[in-house]
Design a protein around this motif. Sequence first.
Motif, PDB file in Angstrom:
ATOM      1  N   ARG A   1       7.555  -9.175   4.659  1.00 46.28           N
ATOM      2  CA  ARG A   1       8.329  -8.726   5.828  1.00 46.28           C
ATOM      3  C   ARG A   1       8.090  -7.235   6.096  1.00 46.28           C
ATOM      4  N   ARG A   2       8.120  -6.464   5.011  1.00 54.03           N
ATOM      5  CA  ARG A   2       7.891  -5.022   5.164  1.00 54.03           C
ATOM      6  C   ARG A   2       6.453  -4.745   5.621  1.00 54.03           C
ATOM      7  N   LEU A   3       5.525  -5.597   5.168  1.00 48.29           N
ATOM      8  CA  LEU A   3       4.135  -5.404   5.575  1.00 48.29           C
ATOM      9  C   LEU A   3       3.970  -5.668   7.085  1.00 48.29           C
TER      10      LEU A   3
ATOM     11  N   GLY B   1      -0.018  -8.300  -1.290  1.00 46.77           N
ATOM     12  CA  GLY B   1      -0.272  -8.576  -2.696  1.00 46.77           C
ATOM     13  C   GLY B   1       0.049  -7.353  -3.532  1.00 46.77           C
ATOM     14  N   SER B   2      -0.053  -7.539  -4.857  1.00 41.36           N
ATOM     15  CA  SER B   2       0.269  -6.442  -5.757  1.00 41.36           C
ATOM     16  C   SER B   2      -0.914  -5.500  -5.912  1.00 41.36           C
ATOM     17  N   PHE B   3      -0.633  -4.216  -5.814  1.00 42.76           N
ATOM     18  CA  PHE B   3      -1.683  -3.222  -6.076  1.00 42.76           C
ATOM     19  C   PHE B   3      -2.207  -3.379  -7.502  1.00 42.76           C
ATOM     20  N   LEU B   4      -1.323  -3.804  -8.401  1.00 42.71           N
ATOM     21  CA  LEU B   4      -1.740  -3.923  -9.811  1.00 42.71           C
ATOM     22  C   LEU B   4      -2.792  -5.024  -9.982  1.00 42.71           C
TER      23      LEU B   4
ATOM     24  N   GLU C   1       8.353   2.422 -15.957  1.00 42.74           N
ATOM     25  CA  GLU C   1       7.225   1.709 -16.548  1.00 42.74           C
ATOM     26  C   GLU C   1       6.265   1.225 -15.452  1.00 42.74           C
ATOM     27  N   PHE C   2       6.832   0.661 -14.369  1.00 37.59           N
ATOM     28  CA  PHE C   2       6.029   0.186 -13.245  1.00 37.59           C
ATOM     29  C   PHE C   2       5.300   1.352 -12.560  1.00 37.59           C
ATOM     30  N   GLN C   3       6.018   2.446 -12.367  1.00 41.76           N
ATOM     31  CA  GLN C   3       5.417   3.613 -11.702  1.00 41.76           C
ATOM     32  C   GLN C   3       4.222   4.132 -12.517  1.00 41.76           C
TER      33      GLN C   3
ATOM     34  N   PHE D   1      -1.679  -1.908   0.486  1.00 37.47           N
ATOM     35  CA  PHE D   1      -1.095  -3.048  -0.237  1.00 37.47           C
ATOM     36  C   PHE D   1       0.430  -3.015  -0.149  1.00 37.47           C
ATOM     37  N   ASP D   2       1.048  -4.179  -0.071  1.00 40.43           N
ATOM     38  CA  ASP D   2       2.477  -4.286  -0.364  1.00 40.43           C
ATOM     39  C   ASP D   2       2.807  -5.718  -0.763  1.00 40.43           C
ATOM     40  N   LEU D   3       3.763  -5.826  -1.668  1.00 42.87           N
ATOM     41  CA  LEU D   3       4.194  -7.139  -2.181  1.00 42.87           C
ATOM     42  C   LEU D   3       5.091  -7.869  -1.204  1.00 42.87           C
TER      43      LEU D   3
ATOM     44  N   LEU E   1       0.209   6.753  -3.989  1.00 44.70           N
ATOM     45  CA  LEU E   1       1.121   5.830  -4.675  1.00 44.70           C
ATOM     46  C   LEU E   1       2.561   6.300  -4.492  1.00 44.70           C
ATOM     47  N   ASP E   2       3.325   5.465  -3.822  1.00 42.54           N
ATOM     48  CA  ASP E   2       4.730   5.777  -3.544  1.00 42.54           C
ATOM     49  C   ASP E   2       5.532   4.529  -3.948  1.00 42.54           C
ATOM     50  N   PRO E   3       5.536   4.232  -5.249  1.00 46.32           N
ATOM     51  CA  PRO E   3       6.078   2.934  -5.702  1.00 46.32           C
ATOM     52  C   PRO E   3       7.599   2.856  -5.569  1.00 46.32           C
TER      53      PRO E   3
ATOM     54  N   ASP F   1      -3.502   2.919  -0.050  1.00 49.07           N
ATOM     55  CA  ASP F   1      -2.068   3.184  -0.142  1.00 49.07           C
ATOM     56  C   ASP F   1      -1.508   1.995  -0.929  1.00 49.07           C
ATOM     57  N   GLY F   2      -1.142   2.223  -2.177  1.00 50.40           N
ATOM     58  CA  GLY F   2      -0.876   1.126  -3.109  1.00 50.40           C
ATOM     59  C   GLY F   2       0.444   0.406  -2.881  1.00 50.40           C
ATOM     60  N   CYS F   3       1.458   1.112  -2.421  1.00 44.23           N
ATOM     61  CA  CYS F   3       2.791   0.543  -2.170  1.00 44.23           C
ATOM     62  C   CYS F   3       3.192   1.032  -0.789  1.00 44.23           C
ATOM     63  N   ALA F   4       2.638   0.421   0.234  1.00 43.10           N
ATOM     64  CA  ALA F   4       2.516   1.094   1.524  1.00 43.10           C
ATOM     65  C   ALA F   4       3.648   0.868   2.518  1.00 43.10           C
ATOM     66  N   ALA F   5       4.295  -0.299   2.458  1.00 43.39           N
ATOM     67  CA  ALA F   5       5.236  -0.647   3.530  1.00 43.39           C
ATOM     68  C   ALA F   5       6.561   0.121   3.393  1.00 43.39           C
ATOM     69  N   PRO F   6       7.191   0.470   4.516  1.00 43.30           N
ATOM     70  CA  PRO F   6       6.850   0.091   5.898  1.00 43.30           C
ATOM     71  C   PRO F   6       5.792   0.938   6.585  1.00 43.30           C
ATOM     72  N   GLY F   7       5.199   1.926   5.897  1.00 38.03           N
ATOM     73  CA  GLY F   7       3.950   2.472   6.400  1.00 38.03           C
ATOM     74  C   GLY F   7       3.962   3.839   7.031  1.00 38.03           C
ATOM     75  N   ASN F   8       5.042   4.603   6.878  1.00 39.12           N
ATOM     76  CA  ASN F   8       5.007   5.951   7.452  1.00 39.12           C
ATOM     77  C   ASN F   8       3.945   6.819   6.795  1.00 39.12           C
ATOM     78  N   LYS F   9       3.827   6.690   5.478  1.00 39.35           N
ATOM     79  CA  LYS F   9       2.821   7.522   4.797  1.00 39.35           C
ATOM     80  C   LYS F   9       1.423   7.005   5.112  1.00 39.35           C
ATOM     81  N   THR F  10       1.298   5.687   5.321  1.00 36.84           N
ATOM     82  CA  THR F  10      -0.011   5.128   5.692  1.00 36.84           C
ATOM     83  C   THR F  10      -0.451   5.696   7.040  1.00 36.84           C
TER      84      THR F  10
HETATM   85  N1  SAM Z   1       5.211   4.336   1.120  1.00 37.69           N
HETATM   86  C1  SAM Z   1       6.169   3.629   1.957  1.00 37.69           C
HETATM   87  C2  SAM Z   1       6.433   4.434   3.215  1.00 37.69           C
HETATM   88  O1  SAM Z   1       6.328   5.649   3.172  1.00 37.69           O
HETATM   89  O2  SAM Z   1       6.724   3.854   4.261  1.00 37.69           O
HETATM   90  C3  SAM Z   1       7.434   3.315   1.172  1.00 37.69           C
HETATM   91  C4  SAM Z   1       7.160   2.529  -0.081  1.00 37.69           C
HETATM   92  S1  SAM Z   1       8.594   1.929  -0.896  1.00 37.69           S
HETATM   93  C5  SAM Z   1       9.189   3.310  -1.732  1.00 37.69           C
HETATM   94  C6  SAM Z   1       7.878   0.995  -2.204  1.00 37.69           C
HETATM   95  C7  SAM Z   1       7.132  -0.236  -1.730  1.00 37.69           C
HETATM   96  O3  SAM Z   1       6.426  -0.767  -2.866  1.00 37.69           O
HETATM   97  C8  SAM Z   1       8.010  -1.384  -1.247  1.00 37.69           C
HETATM   98  O4  SAM Z   1       7.660  -1.724   0.070  1.00 37.69           O
HETATM   99  C9  SAM Z   1       7.722  -2.553  -2.203  1.00 37.69           C
HETATM  100  O5  SAM Z   1       7.692  -3.799  -1.546  1.00 37.69           O
HETATM  101  C10 SAM Z   1       6.342  -2.169  -2.690  1.00 37.69           C
HETATM  102  N2  SAM Z   1       5.906  -2.739  -3.980  1.00 37.69           N
HETATM  103  C11 SAM Z   1       6.635  -2.972  -5.096  1.00 37.69           C
HETATM  104  N3  SAM Z   1       5.855  -3.450  -6.087  1.00 37.69           N
HETATM  105  C12 SAM Z   1       4.577  -3.493  -5.586  1.00 37.69           C
HETATM  106  C13 SAM Z   1       3.317  -3.882  -6.126  1.00 37.69           C
HETATM  107  N4  SAM Z   1       3.193  -4.325  -7.380  1.00 37.69           N
HETATM  108  N5  SAM Z   1       2.225  -3.783  -5.330  1.00 37.69           N
HETATM  109  C14 SAM Z   1       2.332  -3.352  -4.053  1.00 37.69           C
HETATM  110  N6  SAM Z   1       3.514  -2.977  -3.497  1.00 37.69           N
HETATM  111  C15 SAM Z   1       4.610  -3.046  -4.251  1.00 37.69           C
END
Ligand code: SAM
Length: 331
Positions: free
Chosen positions: A146-148, A168-171, A229-231, A141-143, A186-188, A116-125
């Motif tokens: 606090r959210r992690l 850390g960054s998924f990238l 671009e990030f997505q 992963f999450d950057l 991926l839910d960026p 789960d590349g952008c996971a926090a706060p984690g409902n989808k995880t």
């Molecule tokens: N999927 C989460 C859920 O359902 O609970 C919500 C994710 S939220 C839309 C996007 C998340 O991506 C944020 O928590 C943000 O901190 C994280 N984020 C942003 N850039 C990131 C990166 N490069 N690598 C990992 N996480 C990143």
Amino acid sequence: LDSGNQDVPLPRYVRVNTLRTTVAKAVKEFQRTKIVRKGTETQTLWKYGGLIDDWRSMAPDTFYQDPHLPELLVFPPSTDFHLDAQYKSGSIVLQDKASCFPAFILAPPPGAHCIDGCAAPGNKTSHLCAKLRNQGHITAFDLDARRLETLKTMTTRAGCRVIEAVHGSFLDADPARFPQVTHILLDPSCSGSGIVARLDALVDTQLAENPDEATVAANDLDRLLKLAEFQQQCVLHAMKFASVQFISYSTCSIHAKENEQVVAAILAAQNDFELAPRDRVLPTWPHRGEVGHGLSADNANKVVRAAPDDGTNGFFVALFVRKVIDVNAPP
Ligand code: SAM
């Protein structure tokens, strides 16, 4: 950017956490539960109305099973779950309907290795973990530290045992270190322009739909293009993992720039992945992608959109699948 109507009374959705209970048991438990309105318990018990066809036709004091996602229960708008025993024990998760689409569509089988590349706060995880039945592995992963931490608390409460949370960054994740990963969610960060539920409801949902900082800042076109671009980078990075077969991409945005246009750019940028066929992607859900943003009508039909008219927040999901190798193709 238009965020839509803030007053639409959407139903409250409850995802049954199948790691802790079953849908049948959760329904029975609710039938024994008194209704709470605005923090006050009434003497009325919940009635169960079975499958609901149209979310606009809910009877008073009645909850239903969702017609698209079997593990989802549908309650009247503004139902309060703070005092609910099943909520406190982690047997149910308060999660908007469309936000349940990504893990449902990705559907990793038990035993699969996932990211789960952008996971926090984690409902989808935690939903992914339920799909795995706690067998396999999820690197989340999450950057945002606090959210992690919220992710760790939430997924522990939900009984998840196969999640490794990585700050850390998924990238920056090295694909060579994840040779077994077959499914990536991926839910960026996105503009959040699809979110119409009231803020108090968002807080109730354990921060899950609470916009992260990037979302809050998305107030101009330049910012929108940077998010797109990030997505796109996130999905193209996911495609570098050698064993990956399925990648779900989702946003809670209504903007084609973050949705269809991102998907079109990804399809154009590589040759290894295509969109999964419609019958793999919520086939009975009628609201599909918009044509005319670089996607053919066929491809637009393979992706899913959601909007308040569908009884849920604005949302978008696409499922990429690795192309089957054609052994007869010329070298
Ligand atoms: N999927 C989460 C859920 O359902 O609970 C919500 C994710 S939220 C839309 C996007 C998340 O991506 C944020 O928590 C943000 O901190 C994280 N984020 C942003 N850039 C990131 C990166 N490069 N690598 C990992 N996480 C990143």
